[in-house]
Design a protein around this motif. Sequence first.
Motif, PDB file in Angstrom:
ATOM      1  N   LEU A  37       0.484   9.079 -14.002  1.00  0.00           N
ATOM      2  CA  LEU A  37      -0.709   9.117 -13.054  1.00  0.00           C
ATOM      3  C   LEU A  37      -1.401   7.713 -13.295  1.00  0.00           C
ATOM      4  CD1 LEU A  37      -2.005  12.667 -12.894  1.00  0.00           C
ATOM      5  CD2 LEU A  37      -0.451  11.512 -11.395  1.00  0.00           C
ATOM      6  N   GLY A  38      -1.781   7.412 -14.730  1.00  0.00           N
ATOM      7  CA  GLY A  38      -2.515   6.209 -14.991  1.00  0.00           C
ATOM      8  C   GLY A  38      -2.098   5.035 -14.708  1.00  0.00           C
ATOM      9  N   PRO A  39      -0.628   4.633 -14.745  1.00  0.00           N
ATOM     10  CA  PRO A  39      -0.171   3.298 -14.154  1.00  0.00           C
ATOM     11  C   PRO A  39      -0.095   3.438 -12.678  1.00  0.00           C
ATOM     12  CG  PRO A  39       1.266   4.343 -15.981  1.00  0.00           C
ATOM     13  CD  PRO A  39       0.248   5.422 -15.705  1.00  0.00           C
ATOM     14  N   THR A  40       0.250   4.513 -12.025  1.00  0.00           N
ATOM     15  CA  THR A  40       0.087   4.587 -10.596  1.00  0.00           C
ATOM     16  C   THR A  40      -1.143   4.258  -9.989  1.00  0.00           C
ATOM     17  OG1 THR A  40       1.923   5.995 -10.696  1.00  0.00           O
ATOM     18  CG2 THR A  40       1.062   5.766  -8.366  1.00  0.00           C
ATOM     19  N   ARG A  41      -2.022   4.853 -10.561  1.00  0.00           N
ATOM     20  CA  ARG A  41      -3.554   4.642  -9.878  1.00  0.00           C
ATOM     21  C   ARG A  41      -3.911   3.249 -10.247  1.00  0.00           C
ATOM     22  NH1 ARG A  41      -5.227  10.513 -12.354  1.00  0.00           N
ATOM     23  NH2 ARG A  41      -4.895  11.742 -10.556  1.00  0.00           N
TER      24      ARG A  41
ATOM     25  N   PRO B   2       3.500  -5.547   0.638  1.00  0.00           N
ATOM     26  CA  PRO B   2       3.874  -4.664   1.714  1.00  0.00           C
ATOM     27  C   PRO B   2       4.747  -3.474   1.255  1.00  0.00           C
ATOM     28  CG  PRO B   2       5.256  -6.583   1.674  1.00  0.00           C
ATOM     29  CD  PRO B   2       4.280  -7.102   0.770  1.00  0.00           C
ATOM     30  N   VAL B   3       5.590  -3.412   0.163  1.00  0.00           N
ATOM     31  CA  VAL B   3       6.264  -2.274  -0.270  1.00  0.00           C
ATOM     32  C   VAL B   3       6.004  -2.025  -1.551  1.00  0.00           C
ATOM     33  CG1 VAL B   3       8.694  -1.822  -0.570  1.00  0.00           C
ATOM     34  CG2 VAL B   3       7.986  -3.429   1.179  1.00  0.00           C
ATOM     35  N   PHE B   4       5.919  -0.541  -1.654  1.00  0.00           N
ATOM     36  CA  PHE B   4       5.591   0.012  -2.971  1.00  0.00           C
ATOM     37  C   PHE B   4       6.574   1.067  -3.195  1.00  0.00           C
ATOM     38  CE2 PHE B   4       2.438   3.021  -5.455  1.00  0.00           C
ATOM     39  CZ  PHE B   4       2.880   2.311  -6.962  1.00  0.00           C
TER      40      PHE B   4
ATOM     41  N   VAL C 237       0.764  -0.507   3.683  1.00  0.00           N
ATOM     42  CA  VAL C 237       1.825  -0.801   2.544  1.00  0.00           C
ATOM     43  C   VAL C 237       2.784   0.514   2.670  1.00  0.00           C
ATOM     44  CG1 VAL C 237       2.322  -0.444   0.196  1.00  0.00           C
ATOM     45  CG2 VAL C 237       0.278  -1.596   0.780  1.00  0.00           C
ATOM     46  N   ARG C 238       4.086  -0.086   2.827  1.00  0.00           N
ATOM     47  CA  ARG C 238       5.296   0.981   3.005  1.00  0.00           C
ATOM     48  C   ARG C 238       5.581   1.388   1.678  1.00  0.00           C
ATOM     49  NH1 ARG C 238      10.957   0.724   2.633  1.00  0.00           N
ATOM     50  NH2 ARG C 238      10.991  -1.659   2.349  1.00  0.00           N
ATOM     51  N   VAL C 239       5.102   2.991   1.524  1.00  0.00           N
ATOM     52  CA  VAL C 239       5.283   3.614   0.233  1.00  0.00           C
ATOM     53  C   VAL C 239       6.543   4.481   0.150  1.00  0.00           C
ATOM     54  CG1 VAL C 239       4.136   5.385  -1.264  1.00  0.00           C
ATOM     55  CG2 VAL C 239       2.584   3.759  -0.112  1.00  0.00           C
ATOM     56  N   VAL C 240       7.297   4.531  -0.815  1.00  0.00           N
ATOM     57  CA  VAL C 240       8.456   5.197  -1.053  1.00  0.00           C
ATOM     58  C   VAL C 240       8.398   6.048  -2.322  1.00  0.00           C
ATOM     59  CG1 VAL C 240      11.119   5.342  -0.938  1.00  0.00           C
ATOM     60  CG2 VAL C 240       9.893   3.360   0.106  1.00  0.00           C
ATOM     61  N   THR C 241       8.623   7.137  -2.341  1.00  0.00           N
ATOM     62  CA  THR C 241       8.595   7.766  -3.574  1.00  0.00           C
ATOM     63  C   THR C 241       9.781   8.499  -3.965  1.00  0.00           C
ATOM     64  OG1 THR C 241       7.745   9.898  -2.525  1.00  0.00           O
ATOM     65  CG2 THR C 241       6.105   8.552  -3.668  1.00  0.00           C
ATOM     66  N   THR C 242      10.607   7.831  -4.779  1.00  0.00           N
ATOM     67  CA  THR C 242      11.948   8.594  -5.165  1.00  0.00           C
ATOM     68  C   THR C 242      12.174   9.644  -6.152  1.00  0.00           C
ATOM     69  OG1 THR C 242      11.985   6.807  -6.922  1.00  0.00           O
ATOM     70  CG2 THR C 242      12.853   6.083  -4.622  1.00  0.00           C
TER      71      THR C 242
ATOM     72  N   ALA D  62      -0.656   9.977  -5.816  1.00  0.00           N
ATOM     73  CA  ALA D  62      -1.442   9.044  -6.406  1.00  0.00           C
ATOM     74  C   ALA D  62      -0.785   7.757  -5.927  1.00  0.00           C
ATOM     75  CB  ALA D  62      -1.290   8.782  -7.943  1.00  0.00           C
ATOM     76  N   ALA D  63       0.647   7.703  -5.491  1.00  0.00           N
ATOM     77  CA  ALA D  63       1.346   6.463  -5.064  1.00  0.00           C
ATOM     78  C   ALA D  63       0.834   6.508  -3.578  1.00  0.00           C
ATOM     79  CB  ALA D  63       2.793   6.694  -5.052  1.00  0.00           C
ATOM     80  N   ALA D  64       0.500   7.676  -2.833  1.00  0.00           N
ATOM     81  CA  ALA D  64       0.120   7.587  -1.534  1.00  0.00           C
ATOM     82  C   ALA D  64      -1.084   7.188  -1.060  1.00  0.00           C
ATOM     83  CB  ALA D  64       0.309   9.138  -0.829  1.00  0.00           C
ATOM     84  N   MET D  65      -1.906   6.847  -2.072  1.00  0.00           N
ATOM     85  CA  MET D  65      -3.198   6.237  -2.008  1.00  0.00           C
ATOM     86  C   MET D  65      -3.261   4.722  -1.932  1.00  0.00           C
ATOM     87  SD  MET D  65      -5.230   8.845  -1.678  1.00  0.00           S
ATOM     88  CE  MET D  65      -6.573   8.064  -1.692  1.00  0.00           C
TER      89      MET D  65
END
Length: 297
Positions: free
Chosen positions: A87-91, A105-107, A153-158, A145-148
């Motif tokens: 969570l720390g690095p993502t935030r 543009p991409v995360f 920004v195009r967010v992809v969570t793998t 956290a990534a969705a914030m």
Amino acid sequence: MRILISGASGMIGTSMSATFRNAGHDVVALVRREPATAAEVRWDPAAGTLDPRVLEGVDAVVNLSGAGIGDRPWTRKRVEELFSSRLGPTRTLVKAMQQLDSPPPVFLSQSGANYYGDAGNTVLREDAPAGSGTLARICVEWEQAAAMAPAGVRVVTTRTGVVLSRSGGALGRLLPLLRLGIGGPFGDGRQFWPWISLPDVSRAFLFLLESEVSGPVNLSAPEQADVNEIVAALARALHRPAALRVPAPVLRLVMRDLARELLLSSQRMEPAVLSTAGFTWQHPSLAQAAAWVAARD
């Protein structure tokens, strides 16, 4: 593309960085020490500090940070570290993006198959609900956290499954035992492990960088397999027996929640989004992946 990576020194990050560079991309690694080359940038995710200017001109951010799930016993302190190291690095990355007028543009932000908890034989596509347990909670909060990330920004969570590699990773302890002919399945072995080869993880991330996919993505091979089948395939490829099964009660006694959630839980995951988007696997079958693992070259 100019790609910024956190967690670049790990097993997946090292493979991915090489894949990106071989494809002609410029890779910059975030490090917590003094940078050794121009391809490194210092940050302090524990303190939540990253100079936003580092992200200027970056085309994509790949977030792989996170302490190893099965590296140590799950004490209360260790579980807190599993949360904070993700969570720390993502935030920190998201906060830096929010301070820019033109964020990358991409995360692409890592998550895990354990998002689904212990789902038994249910086929799990990306629209399946989150499960319960420590690992599921970690994945849910990690993805939230990534969705914030900023709008646009195009967010992809793998949601990455068990990564089959030649050393380290989820098979870091099992593979040496199998090479010696003294390994075997965990519990009854009928729990499904969503698996994927290390090269295909890197290739999938490259594919996702260059696609228009967004949201959660199941990162696994198209062939589903339970633990009995995975261990048997690896043993065949290594020309070794694999008859020494570790009973579930023993695992629960020795490893407690770690055994229940990591080794004995079942996720019958289907990579529906990747398949629909047209991704092609280098190792689509378990036999192919096991042969690659055993080859060692």
